[in-house]
Design a protein around this motif. Structure first.
Motif: not given
Length: 698
Positions: A589-617
């Motif tokens: 996924x890539x944002x459009x041009x001209x938006x500026x920074x910062x930018x963000x994405x929000x995700x619903x995991x569907x239920x509560x999860x106990x997280x210990x970290x995240x990964x980014x490709x």
């Protein structure tokens, strides 16, 4: 003298071959002497090394300072040694790319090595490489960009004279040159001596191509000239290193020289071509033509390189494989390693020619003469060939082996000095008393190599089904190439289905699931299986022909993403955001041009999860952008009240764009927001190849 000796040799061979039986007449265009010198080379190196190596660009602007070119460990003997050990026959060097920087001390411009800090302005890369090629028995070739984004006179007749003078310099001062390579990129924005403007030219007329050809013919009469349309060698029409399965070495040259936009036709040629214009397939061992540290993890795999070899050399084209020399002035270790892996595999593929011990019979022989007998196709002599009568356009050859043999490669060559003729052919094997067709193809030309699943037989038949005239075959080779061992690729879909694949379908795959799985828990893989929760999958490929197996590949999967929802992206459709949740870093996924920074994405995991970290490709495209360098990760249970879970930077990710992992203090959350605070480069867009979470493992 060398040309006269070659003609004498060819004449002697013709006498030996043709004897008293009248030889076949040529059909259509035939190769010139210089093209006949070029055809046997088949596989040689392209070296992109120039100013772009030091500016980390593909196309420079022309405004660079000569002092930026400063390779501290330049060793062209290392290039030549590696190319020789890899089985290559020559090296073509980018003497000048579009930015105009010259790798030799030219008299035509100040934008050259003579004004760089490298070797105090006394260096000459062309001289170094030409001498190294002679030492290692390699052919030496040159790439000279017609376009020059540095020269203030570009677009005027004055620059054309500069271009011609540069060509004379490199053809006159560095010994024999086997190929002169002209790029098709012409005219556009550039520095042009400080003008910083766009200049357009008519690429068909501006450079005075007839005069260019005259210069090459006068100074290097044995050199072939490459451009999009020739006049000696044509581009294959893509940068993937692949010709089409149908590939004629002839084209209607007057329509395409010195270039045209219908590139797709270059991949197959024209069956009614007027000139011999064979294809050269160019491709880089990495995504880019120049060296970029960010691509160190993207050197092509052995299966990919094999596909390229069989799709070029095996389809009547030559292979020009690019090696992007790094800032040190060396071929990178990872590139060199893959070249040797490819060489070792090709040596194994063609180690034993089973056809040499076979008896060959033909449906017809020209004049029942010994000079054109079917036995010529496996005598190891390229100057002899099988020929039927002139009126024959369908015929067959049958190879009978002493015992039943297993085979999976067939190599065919036409006698091209008399033209390319075959339009359609098939191959059959005899099994249980009946002939079974295993492949049907079109053109052959200088060389055609077919790959097929292993078959066991005592008899193999090649049927010429259609030809322009009597088919003339000079060589047939039959081989049993070993299976290609390559580590399995383990993938999981968003729905939780795990698949395991290897390119060579002859290999057996074994796997086991779970961190605690013991050595007795290996299972044969035959279909996808489900793995929804956090788990580890291990896999290996085993060669059923022998004891060899790959290393064990390990892949950790956390909770699967079937029920995840993309609630917000900084721009674009929400549906596009699911490309960062499909467990495939090749999509993004890539944002459009001209938006500026910062930018963000929000995700619903569907239920509560106990997280210990995240990964980014980060994005894995060749022309990547929007790679996040500084971030914040926020969590919430109600999508209203948020807390920062992690913040910081992905260190050196621009130069090393692989999966990044970040830990957080274990916390139960349902909603996550990844905020991009800064990105690599000047384009203020954000891209995500894949986003994931860690619930149980780092």
């Amino acid at each position: 003298m060398r040309r006269n000796m070659l003609l004498l040799t060819v004449g002697m061979m013709a006498c030996n071959v043709f004897g008293q039986t009248k030889p076949p007449a040529s059909i259509g265009p035939v190769p010139s002497q210089r093209q006949m010198l070029w055809h046997p080379l088949e596989y040689y190196a392209f070296v992109h090394f120039n100013m772009n190596t030091f500016t980390n660009m593909e196309w420079g602007t022309g405004s660079e300072s000569p002092d930026q070119f400063h390779p501290l460990q330049l060793d062209t003997r290392q290039w030549a040694r590696i190319a020789k050990e890899a089985g290559m026959k020559g090296i073509i060097l980018t003497a000048k790319h579009h930015d105009g920087f010259c790798l030799w001390p030219t008299a035509t411009t100040a934008h050259s090595v003579k004004n760089s800090a490298w070797r105090n302005g006394e260096g000459d890369v062309l001289r170094d490489l030409s001498e190294a090629c002679r030492e290692y028995g390699l052919k030496f070739g040159v790439y000279l960009s017609p376009w020059d984004r540095n020269n203030q006179d570009y677009g005027s007749p004055a620059y054309v004279e500069v271009f011609h003078t540069q060509l004379r310099e490199i053809l006159n001062n560095y010994g024999d040159v086997f190929e002169v390579w002209f790029d098709g990129a012409n005219g556009g924005s550039g520095y042009y001596g400080g003008a910083n403007e766009t200049r357009k030219i008519d690429s068909r007329t501006y450079y005075e191509w007839d005069k260019v050809t005259e210069i090459v013919r006068e100074m290097q009469p044995d050199a072939v000239i490459f451009s999009d349309g020739g006049p000696d060698i044509r581009w294959v029409g893509n940068e993937d290193g692949m010709a089409n399965e149908t590939n004629w070495a002839v084209m209607r040259r007057a329509e395409i020289y010195p270039g045209w936009p219908r590139y797709v036709e270059l991949r197959s040629g024209h069956p009614d071509g007027t000139h011999w214009l064979p294809a050269e397939a160019d491709v880089s061992i990495r995504p880019g033509w120049y060296y970029h540290p960010a691509e160190d993890h993207q050197v092509k795999s052995l299966p990919a390189l094999l596909d390229i070899y069989y799709g070029s050399v095996g389809r009547n084209a030559s292979l020009l494989l690019n090696l992007p020399v790094d800032q040190r002035g060396l071929i990178h270790e990872k590139d060199a390693q893959q070249l040797m892996v490819l060489k070792a595999q090709l040596d194994r593929d063609f180690a034993v020619d089973l056809a040499r011990d076979s008896e060959v019979t033909a449906s017809q022989v020209r004049g029942n003469s010994r000079e054109y007998t079917a036995a010529n196709v496996n005598d190891g002599n390229p100057a002899t060939f099988w020929a039927p009568e002139d009126t024959t356009v369908t015929a067959s050859l049958t190879l009978t082996f002493p015992t039943a043999l297993e085979m999976n490669r067939l190599l065919l060559q036409e006698y091209i000095p008399l033209g390319q003729r075959v339009q359609e052919f098939s191959i059959e094997v005899k099994a249980t008393g009946h002939w079974k067709e295993i492949d049907r193809q079109t053109t052959i030309g200088n060389k055609r190599i077919l790959r097929f699943d292993p078959v066991t037989t005592r008899q193999l038949r090649i049927n010429i089904l259609k030809a322009k005239g009597a088919p003339l075959l000079s060589n047939i080779g039959v081989f049993r190439a070993p299976n290609v061992l390559s580590e399995p690729a383990i993938r999981r879909s968003r729905q939780g289905l795990v698949s395991i694949e290897v390119p060579d379908k002859q290999l057996n795959i074994y796997y086991k699931v779970g961190e605690a799985a013991d050595e007795n828990s290996w299972q044969a893989y035959d279909a996808c299986f489900r793995a929804e929760g956090p788990t580890v999958v291990r896999a290996m490929a085993v060669d059923p022909q022998g004891p060899d197996s790959t290393a064990v590949v390990k892949r950790y999967f956390d909770i699967f993403k079937k029920d995840w929802k993309v609630l917000k992206v900084s721009s674009g459709e929400l549906e596009e955001g699911y490309k960062m949740l499909d467990d495939d870093p090749g999509t993004f996924w890539a944002s459009h041009e001209g938006i500026g920074l910062p930018q963000e994405i929000t995700i619903d995991l569907g239920k509560v999860e106990r997280i210990r970290g995240f990964s980014y490709w980060p994005m894995q495209e060749r022309w990547s952008y929007g790679i996040i360098t500084e971030y914040e990760l926020l969590g919430s249970n109600d999508n209203k009240n948020w807390q920062i879970l992690s913040s910081g930077e992905f260190a050196n990710i621009g130069n090393h764009p692989v999966e990044q992992f970040k830990s957080v203090t274990p916390v139960p959350v349902r909603f996550l927001t990844l905020k991009a605070l800064k990105v690599h480069g000047e384009i203020a867009r954000v891209s995500i190849g894949e986003f994931g979470i860690l619930t149980t493992k780092d």
